[in-house]
Design an enzyme around this catalytic site. Structure first.
Site, PDB file in Angstrom:
ATOM      1  N   HIS A 272       0.832  -1.204   0.000  1.00  0.00           N
ATOM      2  CA  HIS A 272       0.000   0.000   0.000  1.00  0.00           C
ATOM      3  C   HIS A 272       0.864   1.252   0.000  1.00  0.00           C
ATOM      4  CE1 HIS A 272      -3.194   2.720   0.470  1.00  0.00           C
ATOM      5  NE2 HIS A 272      -3.533   2.528   1.726  1.00  0.00           N
ATOM      6  N   HIS A 311      -2.019   0.731 -12.129  1.00  0.00           N
ATOM      7  CA  HIS A 311      -2.790   0.964 -10.910  1.00  0.00           C
ATOM      8  C   HIS A 311      -4.031   0.088 -10.947  1.00  0.00           C
ATOM      9  CE1 HIS A 311      -5.023   3.087  -7.751  1.00  0.00           C
ATOM     10  NE2 HIS A 311      -3.858   3.609  -7.394  1.00  0.00           N
ATOM     11  N   ASP A 367       3.178   7.059  -7.521  1.00  0.00           N
ATOM     12  CA  ASP A 367       4.376   6.676  -6.786  1.00  0.00           C
ATOM     13  C   ASP A 367       5.653   6.785  -7.610  1.00  0.00           C
ATOM     14  OD1 ASP A 367       3.081   5.821  -4.318  1.00  0.00           O
ATOM     15  OD2 ASP A 367       2.238   4.202  -5.522  1.00  0.00           O
TER      16      ASP A 367
END
Length: 434
Positions: A272, A311, A367
């Site tokens: 996560h 994602h 990210d």
């Protein structure tokens, strides 16, 4: 069955019995409890769904965040993330998430004042945090200290009182940067820095992180803005793992500090909150642009993992990635260009043009570039998730507040499919060991 019923329902035939059932369709979902009527006999349990990870199960109704993964849309309370990142600031976005609407000038000033003057924590919290080992992970310290706040504010258990909820929400948003900064200083063996109420939310956080002997720490406004944007991008993201944890624990009607501590715990996990750290490790392992083609081939052959791409929710592009890429440029104006940035840009360029990755809808996510920004700030990788948690706190609290006021919500208690033994005969230890 009428045309309206046919249009707004799902007709299911149980081939085991030949019986047909009509299940109402609302908001493109069927109620799981309606499946309970489908059973072989009255003595057996009804049908249930098996959905590990809630891949296709809605656990709540929410008006906080809207995501359209196919179109790359992210909205907080209806406002596009691109507009909020460009024109707003973190505390205004926090107000929006919590209250459901943008503040007036008076409401905003009052909100900022409240949060600014609740940034201090009880001195016993400082003593508590000083008790951790010198090498304690900052996220472990944050999780424990957030949970500990529940013991300092026992009135937080009165979650049915709106004024009480507001007070705890203000405290939690205000104190998260203090706890996060102190966990950072603890790992470095440096004295804790108290909040400076003359500074804004993000500037104050940077002061608590990096202030040394100077009388007042003044961060470059470009760095303050970039970190503020990162907080906005992380502020909420619908029913992700940590938000689900906050809601699940909150469904027991526990205080918000304990519920948020559960969210921090979920974010602690590498699947996560640890993705940007994994991106940095990947870029460092690649080492130079010349090594990218070999790395790409390794990914295609299953020998390497391409971190920071794709994602679970977004199927075409992550709208946050474009904003973060721009923030990268602003940060590197101040800090100098990270050599890994050139590797990242070249890797992105190749991946976006290569049929292998295009076909699989692998594109940079939030990210991919955030780790580069955090490293430019001189944060160690173990602090990345702490920064994520500070930004996500208003979203967690907005979701928690929505949960406790939702009359449809019940204590979380999912079903299971039992796979173990049944009806075994117990033999006493004196006989088994004879």
């Amino acid at each position: 069955m009428t045309d309206v019923a046919a249009k707004d329902s799902l007709t299911v035939t149980d081939n085991r019995t030949g019986q047909t059932y009509d299940l109402a369709i609302t908001d493109n979902t069927i109620a799981a409890k309606d499946l309970g009527q489908i059973r072989l006999t009255d003595d057996e349990p009804g049908l249930a769904t098996y959905d590990p990870g809630f891949v296709n199960t809605a656990s709540c109704r929410s008006a906080v965040t809207f995501i359209d993964g196919d179109k790359g849309i992210l909205e907080y309370r209806g406002y596009p993330i691109e507009q909020l990142a460009e024109k707003s600031n973190f505390l205004e976005v926090a107000y929006l998430l919590i209250h459901g609407e943008l503040p007036t000038k008076e409401q905003y000033d009052s909100w900022v004042h409240e949060i600014t003057y609740h940034t201090f924590v009880h001195e016993n919290v400082k003593t508590f945090m000083q008790g951790f080992r010198y090498d304690a992970h900052p996220m472990g310290m944050l999780m424990a200290s957030v949970g500990a706040l529940s013991t300092f504010y026992p009135d937080a258990r009165n979650i049915s009182d709106a004024d009480n909820r507001h007070m705890q929400i203000v405290r939690m948003i205000a104190k998260m940067p203090t706890l996060g900064a102190w966990s950072f200083r603890h790992a470095q063996g440096k004295p804790y820095v108290y909040p400076d109420n003359d500074l804004g939310y993000t500037a104050n956080f940077l002061s608590m992180l990096f202030k040394m002997s100077e009388s007042k720490f003044e961060a470059d406004p470009r760095l303050v803005k970039a970190l503020d944007v990162l907080f906005i991008l992380h502020a909420d993201h619908e029913q992700n793992c940590s938000t689900n944890a906050v809601r699940s624990v909150g469904s027991s009607q526990v205080d918000p500090y304990s519920a948020v501590a559960a969210g921090v715990g979920a974010l602690y996990g590498p699947l996560h909150g640890g993705a940007n750290e994994a991106v940095l490790r990947m870029l460092k392992r690649i080492g130079s642009k010349e090594n990218i083609p070999a790395f790409i081939e390794g990914v295609k052959n299953g020998n390497e993992r391409l971190m920071g791409f794709g994602h679970r929710v977004y199927k075409n592009f992550d709208p946050r990635a474009t904003i973060i890429k721009k923030a990268c440029d602003d940060v590197f104006e101040v800090t100098g260009v990270n050599p890994l940035l050139e590797i990242a840009k070249e890797l992105e360029k190749i991946a976006l043009e290569d049929e292998y990755f295009v076909k699989r809808k692998l594109y940079p996510n939030v990210d991919f570039y955030s780790g580069l920004i955090y490293e430019a700030f001189q944060f160690p990788p173990e602090m990345f998730t702490v920064l994520f948690a500070i930004g996500r706190t208003p979203g967690w609290l907005a979701q928690w507040s929505e949960l406790v006021q939702d009359k449809d919500q019940k204590i979380a208690r999912p079903k299971q499919i039992y796979t173990g033994d049944r009806e075994l005969t117990f033999t006493a230890a004196s006989e088994r060991w004879a």
